[in-house]
Design a protein around this motif. Structure first.
Motif, PDB file in Angstrom:
ATOM      1  N   GLN A 191      53.115  85.598 -18.645  1.00 55.69           N
ATOM      2  CA  GLN A 191      51.675  85.804 -18.816  1.00 55.69           C
ATOM      3  C   GLN A 191      51.307  85.513 -20.267  1.00 55.69           C
ATOM      4  O   GLN A 191      51.964  85.976 -21.193  1.00 55.69           O
ATOM      5  CB  GLN A 191      51.253  87.227 -18.460  1.00 55.69           C
ATOM      6  CG  GLN A 191      49.751  87.471 -18.649  1.00 55.69           C
ATOM      7  CD  GLN A 191      49.328  88.844 -18.193  1.00 55.69           C
ATOM      8  OE1 GLN A 191      49.551  89.239 -17.043  1.00 55.69           O
ATOM      9  NE2 GLN A 191      48.735  89.615 -19.091  1.00 55.69           N
ATOM     10  N   LYS A 192      50.231  84.709 -20.480  1.00 51.85           N
ATOM     11  CA  LYS A 192      49.829  84.334 -21.847  1.00 51.85           C
ATOM     12  C   LYS A 192      49.077  85.472 -22.529  1.00 51.85           C
ATOM     13  O   LYS A 192      48.294  86.179 -21.882  1.00 51.85           O
ATOM     14  CB  LYS A 192      48.907  83.097 -21.786  1.00 51.85           C
ATOM     15  CG  LYS A 192      49.651  81.767 -21.834  1.00 51.85           C
ATOM     16  CD  LYS A 192      48.723  80.577 -21.676  1.00 51.85           C
ATOM     17  CE  LYS A 192      47.619  80.517 -22.757  1.00 51.85           C
ATOM     18  NZ  LYS A 192      48.079  80.595 -24.153  1.00 51.85           N
TER      19      LYS A 192
ATOM     20  N   ILE B 276      46.184  87.109 -24.984  1.00 50.63           N
ATOM     21  CA  ILE B 276      44.761  86.801 -25.157  1.00 50.63           C
ATOM     22  C   ILE B 276      44.583  86.123 -26.518  1.00 50.63           C
ATOM     23  O   ILE B 276      44.975  86.665 -27.560  1.00 50.63           O
ATOM     24  CB  ILE B 276      43.909  88.085 -25.081  1.00 50.63           C
ATOM     25  CG1 ILE B 276      44.108  88.796 -23.742  1.00 50.63           C
ATOM     26  CG2 ILE B 276      42.437  87.752 -25.320  1.00 50.63           C
ATOM     27  CD1 ILE B 276      43.733  87.986 -22.512  1.00 50.63           C
ATOM     28  N   THR B 277      44.024  84.901 -26.491  1.00 48.17           N
ATOM     29  CA  THR B 277      43.938  84.078 -27.708  1.00 48.17           C
ATOM     30  C   THR B 277      43.272  84.801 -28.870  1.00 48.17           C
ATOM     31  O   THR B 277      43.815  84.858 -29.977  1.00 48.17           O
ATOM     32  CB  THR B 277      43.174  82.774 -27.391  1.00 48.17           C
ATOM     33  OG1 THR B 277      43.833  82.111 -26.313  1.00 48.17           O
ATOM     34  CG2 THR B 277      43.100  81.865 -28.599  1.00 48.17           C
TER      35      THR B 277
ATOM     36  N   SER C 130      33.833  83.690 -29.536  1.00 49.68           N
ATOM     37  CA  SER C 130      35.042  83.704 -28.688  1.00 49.68           C
ATOM     38  C   SER C 130      34.816  84.302 -27.311  1.00 49.68           C
ATOM     39  O   SER C 130      35.751  84.394 -26.514  1.00 49.68           O
ATOM     40  CB  SER C 130      36.157  84.479 -29.402  1.00 49.68           C
ATOM     41  OG  SER C 130      36.452  83.851 -30.633  1.00 49.68           O
TER      42      SER C 130
ATOM     43  N   LYS D 137      35.705  82.119 -24.067  1.00 51.07           N
ATOM     44  CA  LYS D 137      37.149  81.910 -23.874  1.00 51.07           C
ATOM     45  C   LYS D 137      37.841  83.216 -23.492  1.00 51.07           C
ATOM     46  O   LYS D 137      38.659  83.276 -22.587  1.00 51.07           O
ATOM     47  CB  LYS D 137      37.771  81.335 -25.152  1.00 51.07           C
ATOM     48  CG  LYS D 137      39.247  80.985 -25.031  1.00 51.07           C
ATOM     49  CD  LYS D 137      39.774  80.330 -26.293  1.00 51.07           C
ATOM     50  CE  LYS D 137      41.239  79.943 -26.194  1.00 51.07           C
ATOM     51  NZ  LYS D 137      41.543  78.917 -25.180  1.00 51.07           N
ATOM     52  N   TYR D 138      37.446  84.291 -24.191  1.00 52.87           N
ATOM     53  CA  TYR D 138      38.029  85.610 -23.899  1.00 52.87           C
ATOM     54  C   TYR D 138      37.772  85.975 -22.436  1.00 52.87           C
ATOM     55  O   TYR D 138      38.684  86.342 -21.695  1.00 52.87           O
ATOM     56  CB  TYR D 138      37.421  86.665 -24.826  1.00 52.87           C
ATOM     57  CG  TYR D 138      37.724  88.077 -24.410  1.00 52.87           C
ATOM     58  CD1 TYR D 138      36.771  88.849 -23.732  1.00 52.87           C
ATOM     59  CD2 TYR D 138      38.972  88.642 -24.650  1.00 52.87           C
ATOM     60  CE1 TYR D 138      37.068  90.135 -23.314  1.00 52.87           C
ATOM     61  CE2 TYR D 138      39.271  89.935 -24.246  1.00 52.87           C
ATOM     62  CZ  TYR D 138      38.305  90.672 -23.578  1.00 52.87           C
ATOM     63  OH  TYR D 138      38.594  91.951 -23.147  1.00 52.87           O
TER      64      TYR D 138
ATOM     65  N   GLN E 215      37.019  84.115 -19.914  1.00 54.15           N
ATOM     66  CA  GLN E 215      37.702  83.217 -18.969  1.00 54.15           C
ATOM     67  C   GLN E 215      39.182  83.573 -18.868  1.00 54.15           C
ATOM     68  O   GLN E 215      39.752  83.617 -17.760  1.00 54.15           O
ATOM     69  CB  GLN E 215      37.507  81.764 -19.463  1.00 54.15           C
ATOM     70  CG  GLN E 215      38.167  80.713 -18.626  1.00 54.15           C
ATOM     71  CD  GLN E 215      39.514  80.293 -19.227  1.00 54.15           C
ATOM     72  OE1 GLN E 215      39.713  80.332 -20.446  1.00 54.15           O
ATOM     73  NE2 GLN E 215      40.437  79.937 -18.343  1.00 54.15           N
ATOM     74  N   GLU E 216      39.805  83.920 -20.001  1.00 51.02           N
ATOM     75  CA  GLU E 216      41.231  84.298 -19.963  1.00 51.02           C
ATOM     76  C   GLU E 216      41.430  85.592 -19.175  1.00 51.02           C
ATOM     77  O   GLU E 216      42.348  85.701 -18.345  1.00 51.02           O
ATOM     78  CB  GLU E 216      41.767  84.436 -21.395  1.00 51.02           C
ATOM     79  CG  GLU E 216      41.907  83.114 -22.118  1.00 51.02           C
ATOM     80  CD  GLU E 216      42.374  83.272 -23.559  1.00 51.02           C
ATOM     81  OE1 GLU E 216      42.308  84.413 -24.100  1.00 51.02           O
ATOM     82  OE2 GLU E 216      42.816  82.265 -24.144  1.00 51.02           O
TER      83      GLU E 216
ATOM     84  N   THR F  12      40.919  84.939 -15.423  1.00 48.48           N
ATOM     85  CA  THR F  12      42.023  84.160 -14.841  1.00 48.48           C
ATOM     86  C   THR F  12      43.215  85.063 -14.546  1.00 48.48           C
ATOM     87  O   THR F  12      43.792  85.019 -13.456  1.00 48.48           O
ATOM     88  CB  THR F  12      42.429  83.034 -15.809  1.00 48.48           C
ATOM     89  OG1 THR F  12      41.293  82.187 -16.040  1.00 48.48           O
ATOM     90  CG2 THR F  12      43.589  82.216 -15.250  1.00 48.48           C
ATOM     91  N   ILE F  13      43.545  85.912 -15.515  1.00 50.72           N
ATOM     92  CA  ILE F  13      44.687  86.818 -15.319  1.00 50.72           C
ATOM     93  C   ILE F  13      44.375  87.815 -14.207  1.00 50.72           C
ATOM     94  O   ILE F  13      45.187  88.040 -13.303  1.00 50.72           O
ATOM     95  CB  ILE F  13      45.022  87.538 -16.640  1.00 50.72           C
ATOM     96  CG1 ILE F  13      45.546  86.549 -17.677  1.00 50.72           C
ATOM     97  CG2 ILE F  13      46.045  88.664 -16.401  1.00 50.72           C
ATOM     98  CD1 ILE F  13      45.659  87.117 -19.089  1.00 50.72           C
TER      99      ILE F  13
END
Ligand SMILES: Cc1ncc(COP(=O)(O)O)c(CN[C@@H]2CONC2=O)c1O
Length: 497
Positions: free
Chosen positions: A74-75, A77-78, A371, A374-375, A377-378, A381-382
């Motif tokens: 699992q990536k 959070i950017t 941000s 993007k936040y 969307q991440e 997705t998870i």
């Protein structure tokens, strides 16, 4: 012959160790923590073996024994990693570097790091023992926004993960062996392990598998009256909501009953809410914090002692290794709060990296921030992937012969009940293993999948379970389910009566 002479000719007796199993702290020897017990240890040995040979019937070990999302690809959070990396290397924020750095980092990450560093100074410095005041204010703001009722930063402690907070509060609560703490069956073994360490008395209460692992206050009352009749000083009730390993999510009505029970029985309520954003049926089973439900009730109940725990290890964040979390201590005697502070100060402070992640968890990018898209969307997705994997694994388990599995309304686990053939149970006995442990060991040997036997969490007498996360990466998930299905068929055929 002198000692030196005996050493010289090799006839010296081995020097007796000062600390030995027979004279160490016996409470530590009583501790059991199955999440990283026999199965996990064997899995690590098999992983080492895989690195040397390909003699095993599988190519990788899949750790489904622990809710450790980033171990399973699992990536992170950017935005969280951007801010954390800037805090770790403040030279990046210097004016002379800005023209380069601003090509790599969004403006809101740069600004957030600057604000944090204004309050932290250096991430290498000890912080306030309760945690950095600015971050505690952000946690209080998060709780207030979430619940609609005020939270006081002075009642908030940042901790080395929720584990450290739980252990600190339990060590304050436990006077001696007579102290009883109500813990669910099944439970996350942090609680039983810590009570063993403290030599306290666990007072189990059963969750009802036939009712989606619900909690019946009548059962709580029976457990308390039986324990108190035996001289146990029952003082606290542990509630894990959403549940681990069971995944249940309490209704608001049930929570009100529990609060009334604790209030009338003079019992401290410990609300473990680390999975509060792992909610997969938000319409049918939304998350309510115990703090919110308590404050929504008649003011006579507002004096109930309630400690609520949260963590950066779960949710969509999964920053387990950074060891961050907090607890909010509500309506605790001020003199006891001073003792809690004293114990926190003995450990100096929780690590600052974990504190930064708590700040980011509680105050993530908002609508309009650079941000935010993007936040969001991440996170989405998870979240949607976790939800799909949860349902897929539940369906897989329910398709297996002799297996039933309740849905996970929350958390990261499924806890299927397995009905094993008598021959399998007999073989397990012959190997000196609990039947579910034997089944899990056979699963590991056949598939490389590491789960945890139900006996590691506690279960109703005469039933067998195991706990698995639904964290394996989604692109491997169908193979994962197929491997488990094939193993189960082979196991059941091998032991068919
Ligand atoms: C219910 C519950 N409370 C507290 C913790 C501790 O979290 P920290 O990382 O914040 O200390 C966990 C971790 N879950 C363990 C670890 O992974 N799988 C589990 O069952 C948990 O499941």
């Amino acid at each position: 012959m002198t000692n030196n002479q005996s050493i010289a000719c090799g006839t010296q007796q081995p020097r007796r160790k000062t600390i030995r199993l027979d004279n160490m702290n016996a409470h530590i020897k009583n501790v059991e923590y199955a999440v990283r017990g026999e199965l996990a240890i064997k899995a690590e040995a098999l992983r080492d073996q895989l690195n040397k040979t390909n003699s095993l019937p599988f190519k990788t070990i899949v750790n489904c024994n622990i809710g450790n999302p980033q171990q399973l690809q699992q990536k992170p959070i950017t935005f969280f990693r951007q801010v954390a990396s800037l805090c770790d290397n403040p030279d990046l924020l210097l004016p002379e570097n800005r023209h380069i750095v601003s090509q790599l980092y969004p403006e809101d990450a740069l600004h957030r790091a600057e604000v944090l560093l204004e309050h932290i100074g250096s991430v290498g410095a000890y912080s306030h023992s309760q945690g950095i005041p600015h971050i505690r204010e952000n946690v209080a703001k998060f709780i207030t926004e979430r619940d609609g009722y005020a939270a006081n930063p002075d009642n908030i402690y940042l901790t080395q993960g929720a584990s450290a907070g739980v252990q600190s509060i339990l060590s304050i609560l436990v006077k001696d062996q007579s102290t009883g703490i109500l813990i669910p069956t099944p439970q996350y073994p942090l609680y039983s392990a810590t009570l063993s360490l403290l030599d306290a008395t666990p007072v189990p209460y059963l969750l009802d598998e036939s009712q989606d692992w619900s909690l019946n206050v009548t059962d709580l009352e029976k457990s308390v009256s039986t324990a108190r009749a035996n001289g146990t000083d029952v003082r606290a009730l542990v509630i894990i909501n959403p549940g681990n390993p069971t995944g249940q999510c309490l209704s608001e009505e049930n929570m009100r009953e529990i609060i009334e029970f604790c209030y009338t029985q003079q019992i401290v309520l410990l609300a473990d809410e680390v999975y509060q954003t792992n909610i997969y049926e938000p319409e049918a089973r939304p998350f309510h914090s115990f703090k919110k439900v308590l404050m929504s009730m008649d003011s006579v109940f507002h004096d109930l002692e309630l400690v609520s725990f949260h963590s950066i290890s779960k949710g969509m964040i999964g920053e387990c290794g950074r060891r961050g979390g907090y607890f909010e201590a509500h309506a605790i005697d001020p003199e006891v709060m001073s003792q809690i502070y004293k114990i926190a100060s003995v450990s100096l402070c929780p690590n600052v990296h974990g504190q930064i992640l708590v700040d980011l968890m509680c105050q993530p990018p908002k609508q309009g921030d650079a941000s935010f898209e993007k936040y969001n969307q991440e996170i989405d997705t998870i979240y949607s992937s976790l939800r799909r994997r949860s349902r897929k694994l539940e369906a897989c388990f329910n398709s297996l012969e002799g297996v039933t599995c309740n849905p996970a309304f929350g958390a990261m686990y499924l806890f299927p009940q397995i009905r094993l053939p008598a021959k399998a149970i007999a073989d397990a006995d012959a190997h000196g293993k609990a039947a579910d442990n034997f089944y899990c060991l056979e699963m590991l040997d056949a598939t490389g999948v590491c789960v945890v036997p139900g006996s590691g969490f506690g279960q109703k007498e005469g039933t067998w379970h195991f706990r698995s996360t639904f964290l394996p990466a989604e692109d491997l998930f169908d193979d994962f389910c197929e491997n488990l299905t094939n193993f189960h068929k082979q196991f059941m055929n091998k032991y068919r009566d």
